[in-house]
Design a protein around this motif. Structure first.
Motif, PDB file in Angstrom:
ATOM      1  N   ASP A   1      -4.071  -9.364   4.835  1.00 58.04           N
ATOM      2  CA  ASP A   1      -5.140  -9.134   5.821  1.00 58.04           C
ATOM      3  C   ASP A   1      -4.753  -8.017   6.777  1.00 58.04           C
ATOM      4  O   ASP A   1      -5.566  -7.132   7.088  1.00 58.04           O
ATOM      5  CB  ASP A   1      -5.430 -10.417   6.604  1.00 58.04           C
ATOM      6  CG  ASP A   1      -6.178 -11.452   5.778  1.00 58.04           C
ATOM      7  OD1 ASP A   1      -6.744 -11.075   4.729  1.00 58.04           O
ATOM      8  OD2 ASP A   1      -6.181 -12.632   6.184  1.00 58.04           O
ATOM      9  N   HIS A   2      -3.500  -8.065   7.248  1.00 57.85           N
ATOM     10  CA  HIS A   2      -3.004  -7.024   8.163  1.00 57.85           C
ATOM     11  C   HIS A   2      -3.012  -5.656   7.475  1.00 57.85           C
ATOM     12  O   HIS A   2      -3.426  -4.649   8.070  1.00 57.85           O
ATOM     13  CB  HIS A   2      -1.594  -7.389   8.626  1.00 57.85           C
ATOM     14  CG  HIS A   2      -0.941  -6.338   9.473  1.00 57.85           C
ATOM     15  ND1 HIS A   2      -1.292  -6.109  10.784  1.00 57.85           N
ATOM     16  CD2 HIS A   2       0.040  -5.433   9.182  1.00 57.85           C
ATOM     17  CE1 HIS A   2      -0.561  -5.113  11.278  1.00 57.85           C
ATOM     18  NE2 HIS A   2       0.252  -4.692  10.323  1.00 57.85           N
ATOM     19  N   TYR A   3      -2.572  -5.622   6.230  1.00 55.57           N
ATOM     20  CA  TYR A   3      -2.512  -4.376   5.459  1.00 55.57           C
ATOM     21  C   TYR A   3      -3.907  -3.782   5.288  1.00 55.57           C
ATOM     22  O   TYR A   3      -4.128  -2.579   5.491  1.00 55.57           O
ATOM     23  CB  TYR A   3      -1.873  -4.684   4.105  1.00 55.57           C
ATOM     24  CG  TYR A   3      -1.832  -3.522   3.132  1.00 55.57           C
ATOM     25  CD1 TYR A   3      -0.781  -2.619   3.139  1.00 55.57           C
ATOM     26  CD2 TYR A   3      -2.855  -3.341   2.190  1.00 55.57           C
ATOM     27  CE1 TYR A   3      -0.735  -1.567   2.233  1.00 55.57           C
ATOM     28  CE2 TYR A   3      -2.819  -2.295   1.292  1.00 55.57           C
ATOM     29  CZ  TYR A   3      -1.762  -1.407   1.312  1.00 55.57           C
ATOM     30  OH  TYR A   3      -1.718  -0.357   0.424  1.00 55.57           O
ATOM     31  N   ILE A   4      -4.873  -4.625   4.941  1.00 59.97           N
ATOM     32  CA  ILE A   4      -6.243  -4.146   4.674  1.00 59.97           C
ATOM     33  C   ILE A   4      -6.958  -3.757   5.967  1.00 59.97           C
ATOM     34  O   ILE A   4      -7.574  -2.687   6.053  1.00 59.97           O
ATOM     35  CB  ILE A   4      -7.043  -5.228   3.920  1.00 59.97           C
ATOM     36  CG1 ILE A   4      -6.454  -5.428   2.517  1.00 59.97           C
ATOM     37  CG2 ILE A   4      -8.518  -4.863   3.840  1.00 59.97           C
ATOM     38  CD1 ILE A   4      -6.984  -6.641   1.785  1.00 59.97           C
ATOM     39  N   GLN A   5      -6.855  -4.610   6.980  1.00 63.15           N
ATOM     40  CA  GLN A   5      -7.564  -4.351   8.237  1.00 63.15           C
ATOM     41  C   GLN A   5      -7.081  -3.078   8.920  1.00 63.15           C
ATOM     42  O   GLN A   5      -7.860  -2.396   9.597  1.00 63.15           O
ATOM     43  CB  GLN A   5      -7.411  -5.551   9.172  1.00 63.15           C
ATOM     44  CG  GLN A   5      -8.191  -6.777   8.714  1.00 63.15           C
ATOM     45  CD  GLN A   5      -7.845  -8.020   9.507  1.00 63.15           C
ATOM     46  OE1 GLN A   5      -7.143  -7.951  10.521  1.00 63.15           O
ATOM     47  NE2 GLN A   5      -8.333  -9.176   9.047  1.00 63.15           N
ATOM     48  N   ASN A   6      -5.811  -2.745   8.742  1.00 66.35           N
ATOM     49  CA  ASN A   6      -5.251  -1.554   9.375  1.00 66.35           C
ATOM     50  C   ASN A   6      -5.170  -0.359   8.418  1.00 66.35           C
ATOM     51  O   ASN A   6      -4.580   0.671   8.766  1.00 66.35           O
ATOM     52  CB  ASN A   6      -3.858  -1.872   9.937  1.00 66.35           C
ATOM     53  CG  ASN A   6      -3.909  -2.830  11.105  1.00 66.35           C
ATOM     54  OD1 ASN A   6      -4.162  -2.433  12.240  1.00 66.35           O
ATOM     55  ND2 ASN A   6      -3.694  -4.107  10.834  1.00 66.35           N
ATOM     56  N   ASN A   7      -5.771  -0.540   7.223  1.00 65.89           N
ATOM     57  CA  ASN A   7      -5.853   0.568   6.260  1.00 65.89           C
ATOM     58  C   ASN A   7      -4.479   1.200   6.012  1.00 65.89           C
ATOM     59  O   ASN A   7      -4.338   2.433   5.944  1.00 65.89           O
ATOM     60  CB  ASN A   7      -6.830   1.627   6.786  1.00 65.89           C
ATOM     61  CG  ASN A   7      -7.479   2.416   5.665  1.00 65.89           C
ATOM     62  OD1 ASN A   7      -7.401   2.017   4.511  1.00 65.89           O
ATOM     63  ND2 ASN A   7      -8.093   3.539   6.013  1.00 65.89           N
ATOM     64  N   LEU A   8      -3.459   0.354   5.864  1.00 64.11           N
ATOM     65  CA  LEU A   8      -2.085   0.853   5.773  1.00 64.11           C
ATOM     66  C   LEU A   8      -1.823   1.618   4.480  1.00 64.11           C
ATOM     67  O   LEU A   8      -0.899   2.441   4.424  1.00 64.11           O
ATOM     68  CB  LEU A   8      -1.101  -0.312   5.907  1.00 64.11           C
ATOM     69  CG  LEU A   8      -1.135  -1.056   7.244  1.00 64.11           C
ATOM     70  CD1 LEU A   8      -0.079  -2.161   7.280  1.00 64.11           C
ATOM     71  CD2 LEU A   8      -0.928  -0.092   8.417  1.00 64.11           C
ATOM     72  N   GLY A   9      -2.621   1.367   3.445  1.00 64.52           N
ATOM     73  CA  GLY A   9      -2.413   2.086   2.193  1.00 64.52           C
ATOM     74  C   GLY A   9      -2.549   3.586   2.343  1.00 64.52           C
ATOM     75  O   GLY A   9      -1.920   4.351   1.603  1.00 64.52           O
ATOM     76  N   HIS A  10      -3.346   4.033   3.305  1.00 58.68           N
ATOM     77  CA  HIS A  10      -3.542   5.469   3.517  1.00 58.68           C
ATOM     78  C   HIS A  10      -2.295   6.156   4.049  1.00 58.68           C
ATOM     79  O   HIS A  10      -2.213   7.385   4.035  1.00 58.68           O
ATOM     80  CB  HIS A  10      -4.729   5.717   4.465  1.00 58.68           C
ATOM     81  CG  HIS A  10      -6.062   5.566   3.796  1.00 58.68           C
ATOM     82  ND1 HIS A  10      -6.781   6.615   3.268  1.00 58.68           N
ATOM     83  CD2 HIS A  10      -6.798   4.457   3.526  1.00 58.68           C
ATOM     84  CE1 HIS A  10      -7.906   6.183   2.737  1.00 58.68           C
ATOM     85  NE2 HIS A  10      -7.936   4.868   2.872  1.00 58.68           N
ATOM     86  N   ASN A  11      -1.331   5.396   4.522  1.00 56.34           N
ATOM     87  CA  ASN A  11      -0.090   5.982   5.051  1.00 56.34           C
ATOM     88  C   ASN A  11       0.951   6.216   3.962  1.00 56.34           C
ATOM     89  O   ASN A  11       1.972   6.864   4.210  1.00 56.34           O
ATOM     90  CB  ASN A  11       0.510   5.075   6.124  1.00 56.34           C
ATOM     91  CG  ASN A  11      -0.423   4.872   7.299  1.00 56.34           C
ATOM     92  OD1 ASN A  11      -1.226   5.756   7.614  1.00 56.34           O
ATOM     93  ND2 ASN A  11      -0.337   3.714   7.947  1.00 56.34           N
ATOM     94  N   ILE A  12       0.723   5.677   2.764  1.00 52.33           N
ATOM     95  CA  ILE A  12       1.690   5.839   1.671  1.00 52.33           C
ATOM     96  C   ILE A  12       1.551   7.258   1.111  1.00 52.33           C
ATOM     97  O   ILE A  12       0.463   7.672   0.709  1.00 52.33           O
ATOM     98  CB  ILE A  12       1.458   4.787   0.571  1.00 52.33           C
ATOM     99  CG1 ILE A  12       1.697   3.385   1.154  1.00 52.33           C
ATOM    100  CG2 ILE A  12       2.352   5.048  -0.633  1.00 52.33           C
ATOM    101  CD1 ILE A  12       1.365   2.244   0.205  1.00 52.33           C
ATOM    102  N   PRO A  13       2.652   8.020   1.068  1.00 59.30           N
ATOM    103  CA  PRO A  13       2.559   9.439   0.678  1.00 59.30           C
ATOM    104  C   PRO A  13       2.395   9.643  -0.832  1.00 59.30           C
ATOM    105  O   PRO A  13       3.136   9.072  -1.638  1.00 59.30           O
ATOM    106  CB  PRO A  13       3.894  10.012   1.156  1.00 59.30           C
ATOM    107  CG  PRO A  13       4.842   8.843   1.142  1.00 59.30           C
ATOM    108  CD  PRO A  13       4.007   7.639   1.488  1.00 59.30           C
TER     109      PRO A  13
END
Length: 300
Positions: A167-179
């Motif tokens: 939930d934290h990963y999705i809500q904060n769109n953390l995937g976009h930070n992966i290079p």
């Protein structure tokens, strides 16, 4: 040749019960079950519902609680009889589990009714009968960048923490930070760095990247060698039943597929692959990747 996993695990459950006063190791239990230690650890967890050594610890504490109530034996004697090397470590473990010291528990008017019971495997429990697709593939070396969660499969801790982590990963769109991910629509939920003694492991959400890609601050980079994987595709499910379909597939893998497959879990990693198939609200699916090796023949 097909193995009856229920018989193998029940054999070790009986052994544990008869030897609570002795030092019990994962390795000797695995040998008794005719499994490799890691494969035994994972099979036990799925069929019994908790990690091996956590089960042993809880059974010892349950026996101790009963002896405190049913005998006048000294606390220190009970501790030593049940395999605790130090009085202090027994007191700490008992208080953490029952909320009272052994002496407080013995003198209390009301006692815990949640004594940990011996497990008995009922084969009917594993007759789910879902249809799942499986294939064996040789996957090249895997390089992942993502976010780590340190958790453990004790008292359902991982089942509570991992959904929150997603939930934290999705809500904060953390995937976009992966290079520079190799596959922008594929994310992996990966389990690795298993500690079979404590039930601790690392759960990582990440994406495949090119070898040697530097991990930004707050992320980690992991690499795994080329391995053979058994890949299971979960049955199509609605959003409401999606989590249940994944859990059922894992159970089927360990209770139905492994016993007559001739393979064991390789122990280095396992992961779930999420892609476009799980974006909608209907017909959601994922793939489960489990590294496997041919089972060594053991004669008992």
């Amino acid at each position: 040749m097909e193995m009856d996993y229920k018989v193998c695990i029940q054999r070790t459950l009986d052994y544990i019960e008869e030897n609570l006063q002795k030092r019990i190791t994962l390795e000797e239990l695995a040998e008794l079950a005719c499994f490799s230690p890691f494969h035994y650890h994972r099979v036990f967890q799925f069929l019994v519902g908790e990690s091996v050594m956590e089960y042993v610890r809880k059974r010892r504490l349950a026996h101790a609680a009963l002896r405190l109530l049913q005998s006048d034996d000294k606390v220190i004697d009970i501790a030593f009889d049940l395999g605790f090397q130090y009085h202090e470590s027994f007191n700490r473990a008992f208080k953490k589990h029952y909320g009272q010291s052994p002496r407080e528990y013995r003198s209390a008017i009301v006692h815990s009714v949640s004594l940990h019971q011996k497990a008995y495997l009922n084969s009917n429990r594993y007759m789910g009968g879902i249809n799942m697709e499986m294939k064996l593939i040789k996957k090249p070396a895997l390089h992942i960048i993502g976010y780590d969660l340190h958790t453990r499969n004790t008292d359902g801790e991982n089942n509570r923490e991992i959904p929150k982590f997603w939930d934290h990963y999705i809500q904060n769109n953390l995937g976009h930070n992966i290079p520079n991910p190799l596959y922008k629509n594929q994310e992996l939920g990966l389990c690795t760095e298993f500690n079979t003694a404590t039930g601790e492991f690392v759960y990582m959400i990440g994406m495949e990247v090119a070898e040697g890609t530097p991990a930004p601050e707050g992320m980690s980079y992991r690499t795994f060698p080329e391995m053979e994987y058994a890949v299971f595709t979960t049955p199509k499910a609605s959003e409401e039943n999606f989590v249940q379909s994944i859990q059922q597939t894992w159970m089927e893998v360990f209770s139905k597929w492994f016993p007559d497959s001739g393979y064991e879990h390789d122990g280095k990693v396992e992961f779930e692959l999420y892609d476009e198939r799980c974006y909608g609200k209907e017909n959601k699916q994922i793939d489960i990747y489990i590294p496997v090796v041919k089972k060594a023949v053991k004669v008992k």
